[in-house]
Write a protein that holds these residues in place. Structure first.
Motif, mmCIF file in Angstrom:
data_model
loop_
_atom_site.group_PDB
_atom_site.id
_atom_site.type_symbol
_atom_site.label_atom_id
_atom_site.label_comp_id
_atom_site.label_asym_id
_atom_site.label_seq_id
_atom_site.Cartn_x
_atom_site.Cartn_y
_atom_site.Cartn_z
ATOM 1 N N ILE A 118 15.989 12.265 2.825
ATOM 2 C CA ILE A 118 15.356 11.615 1.681
ATOM 3 C C ILE A 118 14.460 10.439 2.044
ATOM 4 N N THR A 119 14.947 9.519 2.872
ATOM 5 C CA THR A 119 14.184 8.299 3.098
ATOM 6 C C THR A 119 14.466 7.682 4.460
ATOM 7 N N LYS A 120 13.504 6.925 4.929
ATOM 8 C CA LYS A 120 13.649 6.142 6.158
ATOM 9 C C LYS A 120 12.758 4.927 6.020
ATOM 10 N N ARG A 121 13.251 3.793 6.523
ATOM 11 C CA ARG A 121 12.493 2.543 6.467
ATOM 12 C C ARG A 121 12.741 1.781 7.751
ATOM 13 N N TRP A 122 11.679 1.218 8.296
ATOM 14 C CA TRP A 122 11.822 0.353 9.453
ATOM 15 C C TRP A 122 11.066 -0.932 9.181
ATOM 16 N N THR A 123 11.520 -2.013 9.800
ATOM 17 C CA THR A 123 10.952 -3.315 9.520
ATOM 18 C C THR A 123 10.776 -4.102 10.811
ATOM 19 N N THR A 124 9.797 -4.976 10.819
ATOM 20 C CA THR A 124 9.534 -5.751 12.026
ATOM 21 C C THR A 124 10.607 -6.815 12.228
ATOM 22 N N THR A 142 9.564 8.251 1.577
ATOM 23 C CA THR A 142 10.540 8.899 0.708
ATOM 24 C C THR A 142 10.068 10.331 0.496
ATOM 25 N N ILE A 143 11.023 11.268 0.528
ATOM 26 C CA ILE A 143 10.722 12.685 0.369
ATOM 27 C C ILE A 143 11.444 13.211 -0.864
ATOM 28 N N ALA A 144 10.724 13.915 -1.713
ATOM 29 C CA ALA A 144 11.307 14.625 -2.847
ATOM 30 C C ALA A 144 10.992 16.101 -2.620
ATOM 31 N N GLY A 145 11.996 16.859 -2.198
ATOM 32 C CA GLY A 145 11.770 18.254 -1.847
ATOM 33 C C GLY A 145 12.283 19.216 -2.899
ATOM 34 N N SER A 146 11.616 20.370 -2.947
ATOM 35 C CA SER A 146 12.028 21.446 -3.831
ATOM 36 C C SER A 146 11.753 22.760 -3.100
ATOM 37 N N GLY A 147 12.780 23.308 -2.477
ATOM 38 C CA GLY A 147 12.605 24.554 -1.734
ATOM 39 C C GLY A 147 11.764 24.360 -0.501
ATOM 40 N N THR A 148 10.627 25.052 -0.437
ATOM 41 C CA THR A 148 9.782 25.022 0.757
ATOM 42 C C THR A 148 8.617 24.029 0.647
ATOM 43 N N THR A 149 8.624 23.206 -0.409
ATOM 44 C CA THR A 149 7.576 22.193 -0.552
ATOM 45 C C THR A 149 8.210 20.828 -0.812
ATOM 46 N N THR A 168 0.860 -1.181 0.000
ATOM 47 C CA THR A 168 0.000 0.000 0.000
ATOM 48 C C THR A 168 0.894 1.228 0.000
ATOM 49 N N THR A 169 0.515 2.240 -0.761
ATOM 50 C CA THR A 169 1.304 3.466 -0.829
ATOM 51 C C THR A 169 0.389 4.668 -1.014
ATOM 52 N N THR A 170 0.865 5.827 -0.596
ATOM 53 C CA THR A 170 0.167 7.086 -0.862
ATOM 54 C C THR A 170 1.200 8.191 -0.980
ATOM 55 N N THR A 171 0.886 9.216 -1.753
ATOM 56 C CA THR A 171 1.763 10.367 -1.922
ATOM 57 C C THR A 171 0.963 11.639 -1.672
ATOM 58 N N VAL A 172 1.564 12.564 -0.920
ATOM 59 C CA VAL A 172 0.927 13.850 -0.625
ATOM 60 C C VAL A 172 1.946 14.965 -0.825
ATOM 61 N N GLY A 173 1.453 16.166 -1.096
ATOM 62 C CA GLY A 173 2.287 17.357 -1.168
ATOM 63 C C GLY A 173 2.246 18.070 0.172
ATOM 64 N N VAL A 174 3.411 18.391 0.727
ATOM 65 C CA VAL A 174 3.508 19.000 2.050
ATOM 66 C C VAL A 174 4.198 20.352 1.939
ATOM 67 N N ALA A 231 6.432 22.044 3.367
ATOM 68 C CA ALA A 231 7.620 22.046 4.224
ATOM 69 C C ALA A 231 8.813 21.623 3.376
ATOM 70 N N SER A 232 9.981 22.109 3.749
ATOM 71 C CA SER A 232 11.194 21.673 3.058
ATOM 72 C C SER A 232 11.450 20.209 3.393
ATOM 73 N N ALA A 233 12.266 19.561 2.590
ATOM 74 C CA ALA A 233 12.593 18.156 2.834
ATOM 75 C C ALA A 233 13.223 17.976 4.212
ATOM 76 N N SER A 234 14.087 18.891 4.622
ATOM 77 C CA SER A 234 14.735 18.790 5.939
ATOM 78 C C SER A 234 13.737 18.923 7.077
ATOM 79 N N GLU A 235 12.819 19.891 6.972
ATOM 80 C CA GLU A 235 11.784 20.062 8.005
ATOM 81 C C GLU A 235 10.881 18.830 8.078
ATOM 82 N N LEU A 236 10.489 18.341 6.919
ATOM 83 C CA LEU A 236 9.601 17.196 6.852
ATOM 84 C C LEU A 236 10.283 15.952 7.415
#
Length: 166
Positions: free
Chosen positions: A92-98, A114-121, A12-18, A20-25
């Motif tokens: 950019i990314t983080k993953r955890w597993t059981t 996974t985060i793909a940032g461009s400036g403040t978004t 399952t996956t979903t993508t949203v626009g946030v 916030a900068s990639a670092s803040e997010l």
């Protein structure tokens, strides 16, 4: 990058626009308290009147190999999951597993973002690859997909509440 999906039965996956900068997010999502609040509330219908307690090791879930443990109940049944941070590449990314689990509608899983940032978004993609539970596979067939969708959506919505959407 994430593990090959062949190790898991479902995805399952979903993508949203946030807004916030990639670092803040990444900093927000790197704090597991911000990711697990949907399982801590007994008011959630998906938890069936139960809730979980978050237990972090000395790495606080912010270093490779760090353990993130949740224990509690849902629908009157005991839950337990021990996750290990398997990938962490700020911002950019983080993953955890059981590494151990006793769950009801899903079994072992790997969960990440996974985060793909461009400036403040940024565009945030949250995903889970999971198996059906070892015991009670019928519960997984009935509720696994709904729970996985809910979990991914809750994690994706948390930064939208904090930062807003784009």
């Amino acid at each position: 990058m994430k593990e090959a999906r062949s190790a898991y039965e479902r995805h399952t996956t979903t993508t949203v626009g946030v807004a916030a900068s990639a670092s803040e997010l990444f900093a927000f999502l790197d704090d597991h308290h911000n990711l697990s609040s949907h399982m801590a509330s007994p008011r959630s219908p998906m938890m069936g009147g139960g809730h979980t307690e978050l237990i972090l090791d000395e790495g606080q879930g912010r270093v490779l190999g760090s353990h993130v443990v949740m224990r509690g109940s849902a629908f009157g049944l005991r839950l337990f999951v021990d996750e290990i941070v398997a990938t962490r590449t700020p911002p950019i990314t983080k993953r955890w597993t059981t590494v151990a689990e006793r769950l009801i509608v899903i079994g072992a899983y790997t969960l990440g973002f996974t985060i793909a940032g461009s400036g403040t978004t940024s565009n945030l993609t949250v995903w889970i690859d999971y198996t059906l539970p070892r015991r009670g596979r019928v519960w997984g067939l009935i509720g696994g997909k709904a729970y996985a969708n809910w979990c991914v959506r809750q994690i994706a919505d948390a930064p939208l509440t904090r930062f807003g959407s784009t």
